[in-house]
Design a protein around this motif. Structure first.
Motif, short mmCIF file in Angstrom:
data_model
loop_
_atom_site.label_atom_id
_atom_site.label_comp_id
_atom_site.label_asym_id
_atom_site.label_seq_id
_atom_site.Cartn_x
_atom_site.Cartn_y
_atom_site.Cartn_z
N SER A 189 0.83 -1.21 0.00
CA SER A 189 0.00 0.00 0.00
C SER A 189 0.86 1.26 0.00
CB SER A 189 -0.98 0.00 1.18
OG SER A 189 -0.26 -0.09 2.38
N SER A 190 2.05 1.19 0.60
CA SER A 190 2.95 2.36 0.61
C SER A 190 3.49 2.65 -0.79
CB SER A 190 4.12 2.14 1.56
OG SER A 190 3.64 1.95 2.87
N VAL A 191 3.88 1.58 -1.49
CA VAL A 191 4.39 1.79 -2.86
C VAL A 191 3.28 2.37 -3.73
CG1 VAL A 191 5.19 0.59 -4.95
CG2 VAL A 191 6.23 0.06 -2.73
N LYS A 192 2.05 1.86 -3.56
CA LYS A 192 0.92 2.38 -4.36
C LYS A 192 0.69 3.86 -4.04
CE LYS A 192 -1.71 -1.81 -5.31
NZ LYS A 192 -2.74 -2.71 -4.75
N ARG A 193 0.69 4.20 -2.76
CA ARG A 193 0.49 5.59 -2.34
C ARG A 193 1.57 6.50 -2.96
NH1 ARG A 193 -3.50 8.27 0.79
NH2 ARG A 193 -2.61 10.24 1.51
N ALA A 194 2.82 6.01 -2.91
CA ALA A 194 3.93 6.79 -3.47
C ALA A 194 3.75 6.97 -4.97
CB ALA A 194 5.25 6.10 -3.16
N ARG A 195 3.36 5.90 -5.65
CA ARG A 195 3.19 5.95 -7.12
C ARG A 195 2.06 6.89 -7.54
NH1 ARG A 195 4.72 2.73 -11.39
NH2 ARG A 195 3.41 4.18 -12.53
N GLN A 196 1.07 7.07 -6.69
CA GLN A 196 -0.01 8.01 -7.04
C GLN A 196 0.54 9.43 -7.17
OE1 GLN A 196 -2.76 7.43 -3.83
NE2 GLN A 196 -3.50 5.48 -4.64
N ALA A 209 5.66 -8.47 -4.98
CA ALA A 209 4.45 -7.67 -4.74
C ALA A 209 4.71 -6.17 -4.90
CB ALA A 209 3.91 -7.97 -3.35
N THR A 210 5.89 -5.71 -4.48
CA THR A 210 6.15 -4.27 -4.59
C THR A 210 6.44 -3.87 -6.05
OG1 THR A 210 8.40 -4.73 -3.78
CG2 THR A 210 6.87 -3.74 -2.21
N ILE A 211 7.02 -4.80 -6.82
CA ILE A 211 7.19 -4.51 -8.27
C ILE A 211 5.80 -4.42 -8.90
CG2 ILE A 211 8.03 -5.40 -10.49
CD1 ILE A 211 10.38 -6.67 -8.97
N GLU A 212 4.94 -5.36 -8.53
CA GLU A 212 3.57 -5.38 -9.05
C GLU A 212 2.83 -4.09 -8.68
OE1 GLU A 212 2.96 -7.95 -11.07
OE2 GLU A 212 1.20 -6.72 -11.59
N ALA A 213 3.14 -3.57 -7.48
CA ALA A 213 2.47 -2.35 -7.01
C ALA A 213 3.03 -1.09 -7.66
CB ALA A 213 2.60 -2.24 -5.49
N GLY A 214 4.14 -1.22 -8.39
CA GLY A 214 4.63 -0.06 -9.14
C GLY A 214 6.05 0.39 -8.84
N ALA A 215 6.79 -0.34 -8.00
CA ALA A 215 8.19 0.05 -7.74
C ALA A 215 9.04 -0.38 -8.94
CB ALA A 215 8.70 -0.62 -6.47
N SER A 216 9.83 0.55 -9.48
CA SER A 216 10.66 0.18 -10.62
C SER A 216 12.12 -0.02 -10.23
CB SER A 216 10.54 1.21 -11.74
OG SER A 216 10.75 2.50 -11.23
N ILE A 217 12.43 0.24 -8.97
CA ILE A 217 13.78 -0.04 -8.46
C ILE A 217 13.60 -0.79 -7.14
CG2 ILE A 217 16.02 0.91 -7.69
CD1 ILE A 217 13.83 3.23 -9.56
N ILE A 218 14.28 -1.92 -7.02
CA ILE A 218 14.24 -2.67 -5.78
C ILE A 218 15.65 -2.68 -5.21
CG2 ILE A 218 13.89 -4.94 -4.71
CD1 ILE A 218 11.24 -3.71 -5.54
N ASN A 219 15.77 -2.13 -4.01
CA ASN A 219 17.10 -2.03 -3.40
C ASN A 219 17.25 -3.09 -2.31
OD1 ASN A 219 19.63 -0.84 -2.61
ND2 ASN A 219 18.53 0.05 -0.88
N ILE A 220 18.34 -3.84 -2.38
CA ILE A 220 18.58 -4.88 -1.38
C ILE A 220 19.68 -4.41 -0.44
CG2 ILE A 220 19.21 -7.31 -1.03
CD1 ILE A 220 16.51 -6.89 -2.50
N ARG A 229 16.85 -12.64 -8.45
CA ARG A 229 16.48 -12.33 -9.84
C ARG A 229 15.87 -13.55 -10.51
NH1 ARG A 229 21.08 -11.39 -12.67
NH2 ARG A 229 19.81 -10.80 -14.45
N GLU A 230 16.41 -14.73 -10.17
CA GLU A 230 15.89 -15.96 -10.79
C GLU A 230 14.52 -16.35 -10.23
OE1 GLU A 230 20.34 -17.87 -11.62
OE2 GLU A 230 19.06 -18.72 -10.03
N ALA A 231 14.35 -16.15 -8.92
CA ALA A 231 13.14 -16.66 -8.28
C ALA A 231 11.92 -15.74 -8.41
CB ALA A 231 13.41 -16.92 -6.80
N VAL A 232 12.16 -14.43 -8.53
CA VAL A 232 11.02 -13.50 -8.60
C VAL A 232 10.59 -13.38 -10.07
CG1 VAL A 232 10.28 -11.12 -8.21
CG2 VAL A 232 11.76 -12.26 -6.54
N PRO A 233 9.35 -13.80 -10.39
CA PRO A 233 8.95 -13.88 -11.79
C PRO A 233 8.98 -12.53 -12.53
CG PRO A 233 7.14 -14.56 -10.31
CD PRO A 233 8.34 -14.34 -9.47
N ASN A 234 8.67 -11.42 -11.83
CA ASN A 234 8.65 -10.12 -12.52
C ASN A 234 9.91 -9.30 -12.27
OD1 ASN A 234 8.22 -9.55 -9.89
ND2 ASN A 234 6.27 -8.46 -10.14
N SER A 235 11.00 -9.95 -11.83
CA SER A 235 12.20 -9.20 -11.45
C SER A 235 12.79 -8.38 -12.60
CB SER A 235 13.27 -10.13 -10.86
OG SER A 235 13.75 -11.00 -11.87
#
Ligand code: ZN
Length: 531
Positions: A133-140, A166-177, A197-203
């Motif tokens: 929900s935070s990523v969605k709020r930010a993306r708005q 889930a956060t990529i699906e919600a609209g995050a285009s950068i994932i920081n580890i 990268r291998e395990a996350v389908p939308n990575s």
């Protein structure tokens, strides 16, 4: 018709995300004023970083203002603001960013069991829902959103994958580890990035970033392991500053990727290497955090020096140098300039050279710098770039906060004399004078200054260094003081006389303290009026 053959670059572009103004700013002593942050941000833009994390706008009005001004005034890099996964925090961060074209909202949330249970007191499901929900709020509000699962290296792998997906699906285009505690080993961390990268389908829809801390001295190595396993953004800081033992050092990451041929063939960054040294110096001077002499790339001893070696020795050394150097000092902007200014160089020549060094001065600042330049050039035949930069840094750092000005300084010391200082300071045209004795000249001067400026504080750090070699060198003093609220204030001063440099540095730190307490008092008055 001739057909131009274009070579298509197959290099992977690694984005450099600088967090000196956020991660390093949070550490004790790393505090900077809004003006100082702007200066550093402009230099980071010249250095060619892709992203400047300008601050944590929700944390304080000062941070909000700094981010807002950097968004408006610094052109080139994307400007990021950090936010907690809380609605009001995300909205406030978006507000600080919204005037910019290239901005990014960076939200973070702890995902490790230790943090979920110990700090957040939330279940996996609740944490996942908060992140989404935070990523969605930010993306708005902001088009580009980065998400960081804090303490990722201690998070259960399956849960980490679920959060990332889930956060990529919600609209995050950068994932920081992040390796928040600096506990990972390079092979483990590299594996984590590859497996993720291998395990996350939308990575593939997101850029994978790494953020490593240096608690075990592995921040740079871990960052490199991340890059070798598919991360295309590295979060780092100038001089490796940052919380606790610091972050991966930007200068190290950038130089590794160009020094090793096999890496240079595969990767590219936008970093302008010859701006590295200047940036390092600016950050050192601004934060007052010294750089250890043996620090890779930017430390004083990082390159072989010829001082103290006989002339024939120098020549032999020069001939052999190539076989010892893996990076040339010129590459990162540490060369000695061919152009030397003397007392006969006019104001125009000085301004021109300062321009080449990256400084834009107002006429008043140039006037003051020129007077000091003349005084220095009269005593030394030549004035080097390092010395010029030091003089300018003095002028640029004072500015609006100069409540007290040093008008007169006289010290008696030596032999059996008790070191005694007489100091006169001017505030709004009124001058005040004090005399004090101390265990040494600097101690006496500091006691006299403290008698005039009666602001409670504690001296935390006093550091002297010489800008160039020799006893006639320009000396640079950095001091850090702490006020009653625990906030540190940094001051620096340079002069051919170390006592004078010390007085200037102390006075600058005290001026900042006085300025800040004036601001806090004013905002407290406002609040009482409102109430
Ligand atoms: Zn960090």
């Amino acid at each position: 018709m001739a057909v131009a053959r274009k070579s298509v670059s197959t290099k992977t572009r690694i984005h450099i995300f600088d967090t000196t103004l956020r991660d390093a700013e949070q550490c004790p002593g790393g505090r900077m004023t809004v003006d100082e942050k702007l200066k550093v941000a402009h230099q980071l833009a010249r250095l060619g970083v892709d992203v400047i994390e300008a601050g944590f706008p929700y944390s304080s009005p000062g941070d909000f203002e700094a981010v807002q001004r950097i968004v408006r005034e610094v052109k080139g890099p994307t400007i990021a603001g950090l936010a907690l996964c809380r609605l009001e925090c995300i909205d406030r961060t978006a507000e600080a960013l919204k005037a910019g074209k290239r901005v990014r909202l960076h939200v973070f949330l702890s995902t490790s069991p230790q943090h979920r249970e110990g700090i957040l007191r939330k279940s996996k499901e609740e944490v996942l829902e908060m992140a989404v929900s935070s990523v969605k709020r930010a993306r708005q509000q902001i088009a580009e959103v980065e998400f960081s699962p804090m303490d990722a290296t201690r998070t259960e792998f399956d849960f980490l994958c679920a959060v990332v997906e889930a956060t990529i699906e919600a609209g995050a285009s950068i994932i920081n580890i992040p390796d928040t505690l600096g506990y990972a080993l390079p092979h483990e961390f590299g594996d984590l990035i590859r497996r993720l990268r291998e395990a996350v389908p939308n990575s593939a829809r997101a850029r994978i970033s790494v953020h490593c801390h240096d608690d075990l001295g592995l921040a740079t190595a871990n960052s490199l392991a991340g890059v070798l396993n598919g991360a295309t953004q590295v979060e780092c800081t100038i001089n490796g500053l940052g919380e606790r033992a610091g972050n991966a050092a930007l200068e190290e990451v950038a130089c590794i990727l160009t020094t090793r041929r096999e890496l240079k063939r595969r990767f590219a960054t936008g970093i302008v290497l010859k701006e590295i040294y200047r940036t390092s110096r600016l950050v050192r001077e601004t934060t007052g955090m010294p750089v250890q002499p043996n620090k890779a790339i930017v430390g004083a001893n990082a390159f072989a020096h010829s001082s103290g070696v006989h002339v024939d020795g120098v020549i032999k050394l020069m001939q052999r140098r190539a076989s010892f150097e893996i990076i040339r000092p010129q590459t990162i902007g540490r060369e000695k300039s061919e152009i030397v200014l003397t007392s006969r160089s006019g104001r125009k020549a000085l301004n021109h050279r300062l321009g080449e060094l990256g400084f834009k001065l107002s006429p008043a600042e140039l006037d003051k710098t020129y007077q000091r330049f003349l005084a220095l050039a009269d005593q030394r035949k030549q004035v080097t770039d390092d010395e010029l930069e030091s003089l300018v840094a003095d002028e640029l750092r004072v500015g609006a906060q100069e409540t007290y000005r040093l008008d007169y300084l006289h010290v008696v010391s030596g032999g059996t004399t008790i070191p005694t200082a007489t100091v006169r300071l001017v505030r709004d045209g009124d001058s005040s004078q004090a005399v004090a004795s101390g265990v040494g000249s600097v101690d006496a001067v500091y006691k006299a200054i403290a008698q005039v400026i009666k602001a409670p504080h504690r001296l935390v750090d006093y550091n002297v260094s010489s800008v160039t070699g020799g006893t006639d060198a320009l000396g640079e003093v950095t001091v850090r003081i702490e006020d009653r609220s625990g906030t540190t204030h940094t001051g620096r001063g340079s002069s051919m006389d170390i006592i004078e440099a010390s007085a200037k540095a102390y006075l600058q730190a005290l001026n900042k303290l006085v300025f800040r307490s004036g601001q806090t008092a004013a905002s407290a008055r406002k609040k009482t009026r409102k109430a």
